[in-house]
Scaffold this motif. Structure first.
Motif, mmCIF file in Angstrom:
data_model
loop_
_atom_site.group_PDB
_atom_site.id
_atom_site.type_symbol
_atom_site.label_atom_id
_atom_site.label_comp_id
_atom_site.label_asym_id
_atom_site.label_seq_id
_atom_site.Cartn_x
_atom_site.Cartn_y
_atom_site.Cartn_z
ATOM 1 N N PHE A 114 0.822 -1.212 0.000
ATOM 2 C CA PHE A 114 0.000 0.000 0.000
ATOM 3 C C PHE A 114 0.860 1.267 0.000
ATOM 4 O O PHE A 114 0.441 2.302 -0.526
ATOM 5 N N ALA A 115 2.069 1.174 0.580
ATOM 6 C CA ALA A 115 2.938 2.357 0.654
ATOM 7 C C ALA A 115 3.606 2.670 -0.672
ATOM 8 O O ALA A 115 3.993 3.821 -0.915
ATOM 9 N N THR A 116 3.745 1.668 -1.553
ATOM 10 C CA THR A 116 4.539 1.868 -2.777
ATOM 11 C C THR A 116 3.758 1.702 -4.073
ATOM 12 O O THR A 116 4.307 1.956 -5.147
ATOM 13 N N PHE A 117 2.494 1.280 -4.007
ATOM 14 C CA PHE A 117 1.783 0.960 -5.261
ATOM 15 C C PHE A 117 1.601 2.188 -6.141
ATOM 16 O O PHE A 117 1.490 2.075 -7.366
ATOM 17 N N ASN A 118 1.563 3.372 -5.559
ATOM 18 C CA ASN A 118 1.347 4.590 -6.343
ATOM 19 C C ASN A 118 2.591 4.977 -7.137
ATOM 20 O O ASN A 118 2.487 5.678 -8.145
ATOM 21 N N GLU A 119 3.790 4.552 -6.658
ATOM 22 C CA GLU A 119 5.043 4.931 -7.307
ATOM 23 C C GLU A 119 5.636 3.788 -8.135
ATOM 24 O O GLU A 119 6.323 4.025 -9.128
ATOM 25 N N VAL A 120 5.393 2.551 -7.713
ATOM 26 C CA VAL A 120 5.925 1.375 -8.415
ATOM 27 C C VAL A 120 4.748 0.517 -8.874
ATOM 28 O O VAL A 120 3.879 0.157 -8.070
ATOM 29 N N LYS A 121 4.719 0.198 -10.137
ATOM 30 C CA LYS A 121 3.615 -0.587 -10.671
ATOM 31 C C LYS A 121 3.606 -1.983 -10.050
ATOM 32 O O LYS A 121 4.638 -2.619 -9.899
ATOM 33 N N SER A 122 2.398 -2.445 -9.709
ATOM 34 C CA SER A 122 2.249 -3.764 -9.088
ATOM 35 C C SER A 122 1.075 -4.482 -9.735
ATOM 36 O O SER A 122 0.051 -3.867 -10.079
ATOM 37 N N GLU A 123 1.217 -5.790 -9.880
ATOM 38 C CA GLU A 123 0.153 -6.615 -10.451
ATOM 39 C C GLU A 123 -0.730 -7.234 -9.374
ATOM 40 O O GLU A 123 -1.590 -8.065 -9.676
ATOM 41 N N ASN A 124 -0.503 -6.846 -8.140
ATOM 42 C CA ASN A 124 -1.288 -7.412 -7.051
ATOM 43 C C ASN A 124 -2.748 -6.987 -7.199
ATOM 44 O O ASN A 124 -3.045 -5.812 -7.371
ATOM 45 N N PRO A 125 -3.689 -7.936 -7.133
ATOM 46 C CA PRO A 125 -5.114 -7.578 -7.331
ATOM 47 C C PRO A 125 -5.646 -6.634 -6.256
ATOM 48 O O PRO A 125 -6.653 -5.969 -6.471
ATOM 49 N N LEU A 126 -4.986 -6.581 -5.104
ATOM 50 C CA LEU A 126 -5.455 -5.682 -4.048
ATOM 51 C C LEU A 126 -5.440 -4.220 -4.497
ATOM 52 O O LEU A 126 -6.309 -3.431 -4.110
ATOM 53 N N VAL A 127 -4.432 -3.854 -5.286
ATOM 54 C CA VAL A 127 -4.275 -2.447 -5.643
ATOM 55 C C VAL A 127 -4.543 -2.203 -7.135
ATOM 56 O O VAL A 127 -4.290 -1.105 -7.634
ATOM 57 N N LYS A 128 -5.021 -3.188 -7.808
ATOM 58 C CA LYS A 128 -5.286 -3.031 -9.234
ATOM 59 C C LYS A 128 -6.444 -2.049 -9.431
ATOM 60 O O LYS A 128 -7.532 -2.223 -8.890
ATOM 61 N N GLY A 129 -6.181 -1.020 -10.182
ATOM 62 C CA GLY A 129 -7.189 0.010 -10.424
ATOM 63 C C GLY A 129 -7.391 0.962 -9.264
ATOM 64 O O GLY A 129 -8.276 1.825 -9.316
ATOM 65 N N LEU A 130 -6.584 0.829 -8.201
ATOM 66 C CA LEU A 130 -6.731 1.685 -7.028
ATOM 67 C C LEU A 130 -5.875 2.933 -7.187
ATOM 68 O O LEU A 130 -4.742 2.864 -7.679
ATOM 69 N N LYS A 131 -6.386 4.057 -6.777
ATOM 70 C CA LYS A 131 -5.645 5.303 -6.909
ATOM 71 C C LYS A 131 -6.019 6.227 -5.763
ATOM 72 O O LYS A 131 -7.185 6.320 -5.383
ATOM 73 N N LEU A 132 -5.006 6.902 -5.225
ATOM 74 C CA LEU A 132 -5.245 7.843 -4.135
ATOM 75 C C LEU A 132 -5.592 9.209 -4.706
ATOM 76 O O LEU A 132 -5.058 9.625 -5.738
ATOM 77 N N SER A 133 -6.459 9.921 -4.021
ATOM 78 C CA SER A 133 -6.810 11.285 -4.415
ATOM 79 C C SER A 133 -5.944 12.262 -3.628
ATOM 80 O O SER A 133 -5.134 11.878 -2.789
ATOM 81 N N ASN A 134 -6.126 13.544 -3.910
ATOM 82 C CA ASN A 134 -5.374 14.555 -3.161
ATOM 83 C C ASN A 134 -6.174 15.094 -1.980
ATOM 84 O O ASN A 134 -5.926 16.205 -1.498
ATOM 85 N N SER A 135 -7.136 14.297 -1.511
ATOM 86 C CA SER A 135 -7.904 14.697 -0.328
ATOM 87 C C SER A 135 -7.010 14.675 0.910
ATOM 88 O O SER A 135 -5.957 14.031 0.931
ATOM 89 N N TYR A 136 -7.464 15.361 1.928
ATOM 90 C CA TYR A 136 -6.669 15.450 3.156
ATOM 91 C C TYR A 136 -6.464 14.069 3.770
ATOM 92 O O TYR A 136 -5.377 13.754 4.261
ATOM 93 N N GLU A 137 -7.511 13.230 3.740
ATOM 94 C CA GLU A 137 -7.401 11.899 4.364
ATOM 95 C C GLU A 137 -6.391 11.026 3.637
ATOM 96 O O GLU A 137 -5.589 10.319 4.272
#
Length: 952
Positions: free
Chosen positions: A351-374
């Motif tokens: 979860f800490a690196t999926f945004n910077e390093v591409k991963s094929e793990n189904p947990l984070v597939k298609g997942l993206k963080l927004s720029n919200s405060y949370e």
């Protein structure tokens, strides 16, 4: 208000009339009530006027208890009726004085529910009344009935064992009402409401929270009741006392293990997390972490976090997700927590690196963080937990697999213009600084990954951007951005911290790579850049940057001559710049002391052993600056400065510089070193007499600590106290410095200094004797008998050591005696000078008296004249030569009373007569005419009565 609330029912009224309570039958002091028509109201007594207004009269609770004690079935209706009457009578709240009996009735009703379910409703109604505020008749009732109240409230937790959903929910509602008390429906004359926090305090005393936690075990598959219990515990956990009670009941473990239980409403997770937060804050944090550090709790936390991370989209879900991650972070600080075993560590790294390093793990597939405060807070929390997880070395392989270093290095680059990023400028800056801080901990553990990612090149390129004048507005809002608002100093600081962490490993591959990329010259340039940027606002952060630069340079250049040559004269110049800092700043607390330590370390690592740099350092008066620092009398710098001095004295040019230095009051370097020796011995408790001489010739260097410690047999490979003492103080270093100055021709020493110098000169001999003495004492303690030859040699060594001490003491005594005699001679000279001065004054006074006598008495003047003439005649030849010329010595017709001659004393001659002080020089001819031309010499004026004949 119903009628029966104002007055008891007929049956109860008659019972009350037959057996009145003692408190109501007597006055405040135990006396019978007066029958006088005029009654004075007393606190705690119901007057007739109050009775007329509908005051709450005491109810005969004993009769109800007796009725409930009957076990025959025929009494059921009467029992239910009496309890119903009680509920109606106390519908505005229970008086504190009746609380114990009411709870006894409640307990009896609860016991009958199992066999007679009809008692469920009255029990429910009584519990409902406990949600109302208690009533007190006297101010002291809260204290008087505190014990009974605490025990009564504690019974509420025990009633949770009754298998009735309605009853359990009502108990929880009652507890929640403790914290949201409503005023009574009608004011009861003679009573007032107890303080709002009274129930809360009594619940703490009675231990209600502990019994409520235990009741959770009864509600495994009953979601509604469990949610109400959690709500009650949520309110109870706001108190430190209750949190401690809940901790004893293992509330943290029991609640956390069921976090992932099915709950469509979502209340279970929210209330459970809130309780866990309160437990961590208000009870023993270590104990709560210990309770949560088990596989069951961590699996539950992992599943909840994964669910919220991948399927939580509302702000509420994101906040709850972050709260769960913070709790996990706290648990992960415990090295015994099975974070890896439950798979939580792997998921967190993903979860800490999926945004910077591409991963094929189904947990984070298609997942993206927004720029919200949370989501922004989540990213920082994930960086933070990486730092904690890497403390466990078993996590390293997971960090490698997760490509953590590569993911963090994606932030170590200058901001690219016109590039769309998912974070705002302020958010990206904070994440950039946080990534650098995280790399400072993670990268040293993953050196291979660091080198594969071209870590050194990335950092140096980023440092080049930090040093450049490229326009960049830093927000400096975060903890890591402190001191970096409107500049790049925060980026510079954390980049250098990362570089410092890497060179601290002393890995030759990393250091060589840095040197090949020109790191030394670049860091020296950055140091010069920061010198020009120092101001009061950013002084602290810039001093830290300068300290880190010097530490990095020291680590790179240590034990490598070629790198020291690259350090060069430019590096020496920045070292000298720091050493010239105003000494007052070392006490300012802004990092100057740390900077000076780094500077001294850089002298040791970057200059010493490189002869060209040593010579340049000496040419720039570096030794003078070192001695100036030593003269500041800052004990924390002594060891390092003296160690540098010892090494520098190997250079043949150094002694001249050392002997040339002068401090305050013309103090010399030798005098300063001897002064430091005496100060060190005073702090160590070495015994010396008032003149600084040796007292104990057998142990001349013994400190007070050594005297207190008993000599114990030690293995041969363990240093003794005498050996360890050498490294624990500065005496050995002072001896080494003075030894390299040859102990001779040391300027500026007093007799006291020479007395101390005798001891310093023999320091090594004394220390050897001290060690032999320890050996001798150990042999005695172990009761060993050396052979004759060894015993003779040992005795000879000890005797020789003592003889050296006696010889030094004798020499010191001789020096002191010589100085004493010299002091006597100097004193006599001073007295002789004083005596001559007095004699001169007496002669002057006598001459003045004679002068006054001549001027005031003609006879005395004549007598003096005759004596003068007689003295003059006595100096002439007896017979005058024939061709001699006689010169008259007195002046005829002189009308003065003093002895006069042909000499004229002029007090002041005008400049116009002599032409000024420059009249006889060539300068007078070069001056411009001023008021009448150049100065001219005036001819001498001849006396009028000058004789024609002038003696040859």
């Amino acid at each position: 208000m119903p009628r029966h609330a104002e007055a008891p029912a007929p049956a109860e009224a008659s019972a009350a009339a037959e057996a009145p309570s003692a408190a109501e039958a007597q006055g405040p002091r135990g006396k019978s009530k007066s029958v006088s028509p005029r009654q004075i109201p007393v606190i705690g007594v119901v007057t007739e006027d109050e009775d007329a207004q509908g005051a709450l009269k005491p109810m005969d609770l004993h009769s109800i208890i007796k009725v409930l004690e009957e076990t025959a079935h025929d009494y059921l209706e009467e029992q239910l009726k009496s309890v119903k009457t009680l509920v109606q009578y106390y519908q505005n709240g229970f008086p504190l004085r009746d609380l114990a009996q009411v709870f006894k009735i409640l307990n009896m009703c609860a016991e009958k529910i199992k066999k007679q379910p009809a008692f469920l409703e009255p029990t429910y109604n009584i519990i409902k009344l406990f949600g109302l505020p208690f009533l007190k008749k006297k101010v002291s009732d809260e204290i008087t009935y505190a014990e009974d109240t605490a025990k009564s409230i504690a019974l509420l937790g025990n009633l949770m064992k009754i298998p009735s959903s309605e009853l359990r929910i009502q108990i929880c509602r009652c507890i929640v009402d403790f914290y949201h008390a409503e005023p009574p429906k009608k004011h009861i004359a003679g009573y007032q409401q107890a303080s709002p926090t009274y129930k809360i305090q009594m619940a703490e005393v009675g231990g209600l929270a502990e019994t409520m936690v235990q009741s959770l075990d009864l509600l495994e598959n009953q979601l509604v009741e469990k949610l109400w219990v959690l709500k009650a515990l949520q309110h109870l956990s706001t108190s430190e006392v209750n949190c401690t009670l809940m901790m004893r009941a293992y509330a943290a473990r029991g609640i956390c293990a069921h976090l992932n239980d099915p709950d469509p409403s979502g209340q279970l997770l929210f209330r459970s997390s809130e309780i866990l937060w309160n437990l961590l804050e208000k009870s023993s944090k270590e104990e709560i972490i210990k309770q949560l550090s088990n596989l069951e709790c961590l699996v539950s936390l992992k599943e909840v976090f994964k669910h919220l991370f991948t399927r939580g989209f509302s702000d509420y879900d994101r906040q709850l997700r972050n709260d769960i991650l913070v709790i996990t972070t706290i648990i992960s600080q415990n090295p015994e927590a099975p974070m890896i075993e439950c798979g939580f560590t792997r998921d967190l790294i993903l979860f800490a690196t999926f945004n910077e390093v591409k991963s094929e793990n189904p947990l984070v597939k298609g997942l993206k963080l927004s720029n919200s405060y949370e989501d922004f807070e989540l990213k920082k929390l994930l960086f933070n937990i990486l730092v904690i997880l890497c403390k466990d070395l078993t996590t390293i392989q997971l960090l490698v697999d997760g490509k953590v270093v590569l993911a963090l290095f994606t932030y170590v680059k200058k901001p690219e213009k016109h590039k769309i990023i998912e974070w705002s400028a302020a958010q990206y800056e904070e994440l950039q600084l946080h990534a650098l801080a995280t790399l400072s901990t993670v990268a040293p553990l993953l050196i291979e990954e660091y080198m594969l990612c071209q870590g050194n090149a990335r950092i140096l390129a980023f440092l080049e951007w930090c040093e450049s004048e490229e326009c960049f507005f830093s927000h400096g809002n975060s903890f890591h951005g402190t001191g970096g608002r409107g500049n790049k100093f925060a980026h510079l600081r954390y980049s250098l911290r990362l570089l410092r962490a890497m060179v601290h490993l002393e890995d030759e591959t990393v250091n060589q790579d840095l040197c090949e990329k020109g790191t030394i010259q670049q860091l020296i340039g950055i140091f010069k850049y920061t010198i020009n940027k120092i101001n009061d606002k950013e002084e602290a952060i810039l001093l830290e940057i300068q300290s880190d630069i010097l530490v990095i340079l020291s680590s790179i250049c240590e034990n490598n001559i070629s790198r020291k040559e690259i350090f060069g004269t430019e590096g020496v110049d920045i070292v000298l710049h720091v050493m010239k800092t105003d000494p007052k700043k070392f006490q300012s607390g802004l990092g100057y002391t740390v900077l000076l330590f780094s500077t001294l370390d850089s002298i040791w690592c970057c200059i010493l052993a490189c002869y060209s740099l040593e010579d340049y350092f000496l040419e720039k008066e570096g030794i003078f600056l070192l001695l100036d620092l030593l003269a500041l009398d800052q004990k924390k710098f002594f060891n390092l400065i003296l160690a540098i001095m010892v090494e520098f004295c190997d250079n043949p040019k150094t002694p001249v510089h050392v002997n040339t230095w002068r401090g305050k009051k013309d103090q010399t370097a030798a005098s300063l070193l001897i002064k430091l020796w005496r100060k060190e011995e005073r702090e160590l408790g070495v015994v010396r007499d008032k003149r600084g001489m040796i007292v104990d010739t057998k142990k001349p260097l013994f400190t007070s600590f050594q005297a207190e410690q008993k000599i114990m047999p030690m293995p041969a490979n363990c240093p003794t106290i005498a050996v360890m003492e050498v490294a624990e103080n500065i005496r050995a270093k002072i001896y080494a410095v003075l030894g390299k100055l040859d102990f001779e021709n040391l300027p500026g020493l007093s007799t006291k200094d020479f007395v101390t110098l005798c001891i310093i000169h023999r320091y090594l001999d004394f220390k050897i004797g001290e060690i032999w003495n320890e050996i001798y004492e150990e042999i005695k303690i172990e009761k060993l008998k050396p052979v004759t030859t060894d015993r003779h040699v040992l005795q000879t060594i000890l005797t020789a050591s003592e003889n050296v001490g006696q010889m030094v003491a004798s020499l010191q005594s001789e020096m002191c005696d010589i100085q004493a005699r010299q002091d006597v001679q100097d004193e006599q000279k001073v007295y002789a000078k004083i005596q001559a001065t007095h004699q001169q004054r007496e002669m002057a006074n006598k001459s003045w008296v004679n002068f006054l006598a001549r001027t005031s008495n003609a006879k005395t003047l004549k007598k003096a004249k005759k004596l003068q003439e007689k003295a003059i005649e006595s100096t002439r030849y007896g017979e005058r030569p024939a061709n001699a010329i006689f010169h008259q010595t007195d002046i005829k017709g002189l009308n003065t009373t003093v002895l006069s001659g042909r000499v004229v004393a002029v007090e002041s001659t005008p400049a116009r007569l002599v032409g000024g002080p420059l009249a006889d020089t060539d300068i007078a001819l070069k001056k411009l005419p001023v008021r009448g031309g150049a100065l001219q010499r005036v001819k001498a004026v001849k006396p009028a009565d000058d004789p024609k004949n002038v003696p040859t």
